[in-house]
Enzyme design. Structure first.
Site, PDB file in Angstrom:
ATOM      1  N   HIS A 163       0.861  -1.189   0.000  1.00 30.43           N
ATOM      2  CA  HIS A 163       0.000   0.000   0.000  1.00 30.43           C
ATOM      3  C   HIS A 163       0.897   1.239   0.000  1.00 30.43           C
ATOM      4  O   HIS A 163       1.237   1.774   1.058  1.00 30.43           O
ATOM      5  CB  HIS A 163      -0.914  -0.027   1.240  1.00 30.43           C
ATOM      6  CG  HIS A 163      -1.904   1.099   1.304  1.00 30.43           C
ATOM      7  ND1 HIS A 163      -3.015   1.067   2.130  1.00 30.43           N
ATOM      8  CD2 HIS A 163      -1.966   2.286   0.669  1.00 30.43           C
ATOM      9  CE1 HIS A 163      -3.699   2.177   1.998  1.00 30.43           C
ATOM     10  NE2 HIS A 163      -3.082   2.948   1.119  1.00 30.43           N
TER      11      HIS A 163
ATOM     12  N   HIS B 164       1.156   4.811  -2.548  1.00 28.75           N
ATOM     13  CA  HIS B 164       0.737   5.585  -3.726  1.00 28.75           C
ATOM     14  C   HIS B 164       1.997   6.229  -4.281  1.00 28.75           C
ATOM     15  O   HIS B 164       2.642   7.006  -3.581  1.00 28.75           O
ATOM     16  CB  HIS B 164      -0.270   6.667  -3.340  1.00 28.75           C
ATOM     17  CG  HIS B 164      -1.496   6.111  -2.672  1.00 28.75           C
ATOM     18  ND1 HIS B 164      -2.674   5.886  -3.352  1.00 28.75           N
ATOM     19  CD2 HIS B 164      -1.717   5.724  -1.396  1.00 28.75           C
ATOM     20  CE1 HIS B 164      -3.570   5.382  -2.516  1.00 28.75           C
ATOM     21  NE2 HIS B 164      -3.017   5.271  -1.314  1.00 28.75           N
TER      22      HIS B 164
ATOM     23  N   HIS C 208      -9.575   0.875  -1.052  1.00 35.42           N
ATOM     24  CA  HIS C 208      -9.523   1.586   0.220  1.00 35.42           C
ATOM     25  C   HIS C 208     -10.927   1.526   0.836  1.00 35.42           C
ATOM     26  O   HIS C 208     -11.924   1.793   0.153  1.00 35.42           O
ATOM     27  CB  HIS C 208      -9.170   3.059   0.009  1.00 35.42           C
ATOM     28  CG  HIS C 208      -7.720   3.326  -0.251  1.00 35.42           C
ATOM     29  ND1 HIS C 208      -7.015   2.732  -1.251  1.00 35.42           N
ATOM     30  CD2 HIS C 208      -6.841   4.149   0.389  1.00 35.42           C
ATOM     31  CE1 HIS C 208      -5.757   3.169  -1.233  1.00 35.42           C
ATOM     32  NE2 HIS C 208      -5.625   4.038  -0.239  1.00 35.42           N
TER      33      HIS C 208
ATOM     34  N   GLU D  69     -11.118   3.698   6.181  1.00 35.96           N
ATOM     35  CA  GLU D  69     -10.087   4.653   6.626  1.00 35.96           C
ATOM     36  C   GLU D  69     -10.848   5.785   7.316  1.00 35.96           C
ATOM     37  O   GLU D  69     -10.846   5.884   8.525  1.00 35.96           O
ATOM     38  CB  GLU D  69      -9.270   5.147   5.421  1.00 35.96           C
ATOM     39  CG  GLU D  69      -8.201   6.177   5.778  1.00 35.96           C
ATOM     40  CD  GLU D  69      -7.513   6.772   4.537  1.00 35.96           C
ATOM     41  OE1 GLU D  69      -8.105   6.754   3.437  1.00 35.96           O
ATOM     42  OE2 GLU D  69      -6.379   7.296   4.694  1.00 35.96           O
TER      43      GLU D  69
ATOM     44  N   ASP E  45       1.690   4.088   2.621  1.00 29.89           N
ATOM     45  CA  ASP E  45       0.659   4.965   2.059  1.00 29.89           C
ATOM     46  C   ASP E  45       1.270   6.103   1.222  1.00 29.89           C
ATOM     47  O   ASP E  45       1.464   5.921   0.028  1.00 29.89           O
ATOM     48  CB  ASP E  45      -0.264   5.501   3.157  1.00 29.89           C
ATOM     49  CG  ASP E  45      -1.660   5.839   2.664  1.00 29.89           C
ATOM     50  OD1 ASP E  45      -1.987   5.495   1.515  1.00 29.89           O
ATOM     51  OD2 ASP E  45      -2.440   6.437   3.429  1.00 29.89           O
ATOM     52  N   ASP E  46       1.544   7.241   1.851  1.00 30.65           N
ATOM     53  CA  ASP E  46       2.109   8.403   1.148  1.00 30.65           C
ATOM     54  C   ASP E  46       3.313   8.904   1.938  1.00 30.65           C
ATOM     55  O   ASP E  46       3.249   9.936   2.617  1.00 30.65           O
ATOM     56  CB  ASP E  46       1.043   9.508   1.035  1.00 30.65           C
ATOM     57  CG  ASP E  46      -0.195   9.011   0.312  1.00 30.65           C
ATOM     58  OD1 ASP E  46      -0.154   8.885  -0.922  1.00 30.65           O
ATOM     59  OD2 ASP E  46      -1.198   8.705   1.001  1.00 30.65           O
TER      60      ASP E  46
HETATM   61  N1  ADE Z   1      -4.757   8.643  -2.089  1.00 33.13           N
HETATM   62  C1  ADE Z   1      -3.508   8.762  -1.621  1.00 33.13           C
HETATM   63  N2  ADE Z   1      -3.476   8.474  -0.321  1.00 33.13           N
HETATM   64  C2  ADE Z   1      -4.733   8.135   0.052  1.00 33.13           C
HETATM   65  C3  ADE Z   1      -5.341   7.720   1.260  1.00 33.13           C
HETATM   66  N3  ADE Z   1      -4.655   7.588   2.394  1.00 33.13           N
HETATM   67  N4  ADE Z   1      -6.660   7.486   1.249  1.00 33.13           N
HETATM   68  C4  ADE Z   1      -7.382   7.619   0.137  1.00 33.13           C
HETATM   69  N5  ADE Z   1      -6.856   8.012  -1.024  1.00 33.13           N
HETATM   70  C5  ADE Z   1      -5.538   8.251  -1.073  1.00 33.13           C
HETATM   71 ZN    ZN Z   2      -3.785   4.760   0.502  1.00 30.01          ZN
END
Ligand code: ADE
Ligand code: ZN
Length: 350
Positions: A30, A32, A210, A213, A291-292
């Protein structure tokens, strides 16, 4: 022949455990790729492409990373991605990620990308996919890392838009393994994408989504029942629904959990309150991911290190999480077995 974890697993504590968390082979399921765009690279690409940024400096941009919820993050994340224009830009972004991933002993990465963020700005689908796929090939050659791509539909857009995106991507079908669903969750339930996910299933694409969350447990249920998601990204809000927890433990559909992300986006109040241990204790197949990472203060290694420092997690949890990462991946069984052997060797040597 796989041997399993060492018998004296519980003796691995303190600095030995911290060293093992760093050194153990990992799968990242996971991440992006647009969320790995570091501020320095955003500025370099903006300069190269003549894009004006609303921030005077790298430090000013980084100072804006004070998110209150998912949408406040997404606004900055999509703005950051606007500097990506050429195949070379996508390649550079992914190569920078791979260098970080290898330093964290990631041996396998299944990487999300958001084509609509780029095609809506006039960047051709092929530019995006070719740049990322070529980086994957280069990463295998240079770093020995195994990587594949998962195309995500933006859920704040329409299902028709998702269908058009799928259509545009199909000529490049051999360069991605599956589809996902991301962006603003609230008010955009999985059911909105039932038909396009069904079509993706017919095409033999792997499906993840997703859910849970910011959205309610019902979105996790719908991602499973309506989208037939094979993994749930995040999913931490399942704990609000005991019947769903029981079902997730029974069916063993994995959750790709991202602890630092959850704290930075206010999904959990603090890392020491994160439910990762509770998910494992409930028998759910949880994994750790980033994630990011350019926006949330750390890559997968930092997610492991900081989460284990904050929670009462031990070596058995480390083994379970790393193992789950491999078993939950979409790799071939023989390849998975090799990684699981390498994991056992790392634990035996600790
Ligand atoms: N796009 C990038 N990061 C995300 C996240 N944590 N939740 C939903 N969309 C995303
Ligand atoms: Zn994500």
């Amino acid at each position: 022949m796989r041997s399993g974890p060492p018998a004296n697993l519980d003796a691995i504590t303190g600095e030995r455990l911290r060293a093992l968390l760093r050194a153990m082979p990992k799968a990242e399921l996971h991440v992006h790729i647009e969320g790995t765009l570091e501020p320095e690279l955003i500025f370099a690409l903006a300069d190269r492409n003549g894009v004006a940024l609303p921030y005077p400096s790298v430090d000013a941009l980084r100072a804006a990373y004070a998110f209150t919820d998912l949408q406040s993050f997404l606004d900055i994340y999509y703005a950051g991605a606007s500097v990506l224009r050429t195949e070379e830009d996508f390649h550079a972004m992914a190569m920078a990620y791979f260098a970080r991933a290898v330093a964290d002993h990631v041996v396998h990465a299944e990487i999300f990308f958001d084509p609509q963020t780029h095609t809506s700005r006039g960047v051709p689908m092929a530019t995006v996919v070719h740049g990322l796929a070529r980086a994957g090939q280069d990463a295998r050659r240079i770093h020995g890392i195994d990587a594949s791509l998962i195309l995500c539909f933006l859920r704040h857009l329409s299902e028709d838009d998702a269908f058009a995106t799928l259509e545009a991507a199909l000529p490049l079908r051999d360069q991605f393994i599956g589809v996902g669903l991301d962006s603003g969750e609230r008010g955009n339930p999985p059911e909105k994408f039932a038909r396009v996910f069904a079509r993706c299933g017919e095409l033999g694409l792997r499906r993840v989504a997703h859910a849970g969350e910011e959205g309610p447990p019902a979105y996790i249920r719908a991602a499973l029942d309506v989208l037939h998601a094979e993994r749930i990204d995040h999913g931490v809000r399942c704990l609000e629904d005991p019947a769903l927890v029981t079902d997730l433990a029974r069916i063993q559909v994995p959750l790709t959990v991202c602890p630092l992300s959850n704290v930075r986006l206010g999904v959990v109040p603090a890392l020491h309150r994160h439910p990762l241990g509770a998910l494992l204790a409930a028998g759910i197949r949880a994994t750790v991911n980033s994630d990011d990472p350019a926006y949330f203060g750390g890559y997968i290694g930092a997610n492991y290190a900081e989460t284990f420092a904050a929670l009462p997690l031990g070596p058995r949890d480390a083994y379970a999480l790393a193992r789950n990462g491999f078993t939950a991946s979409f790799a071939e069984p023989g390849v998975k077995r090799r990684w699981l052997d390498a994991l056992d060797e790392a634990f035996a040597a600790a």
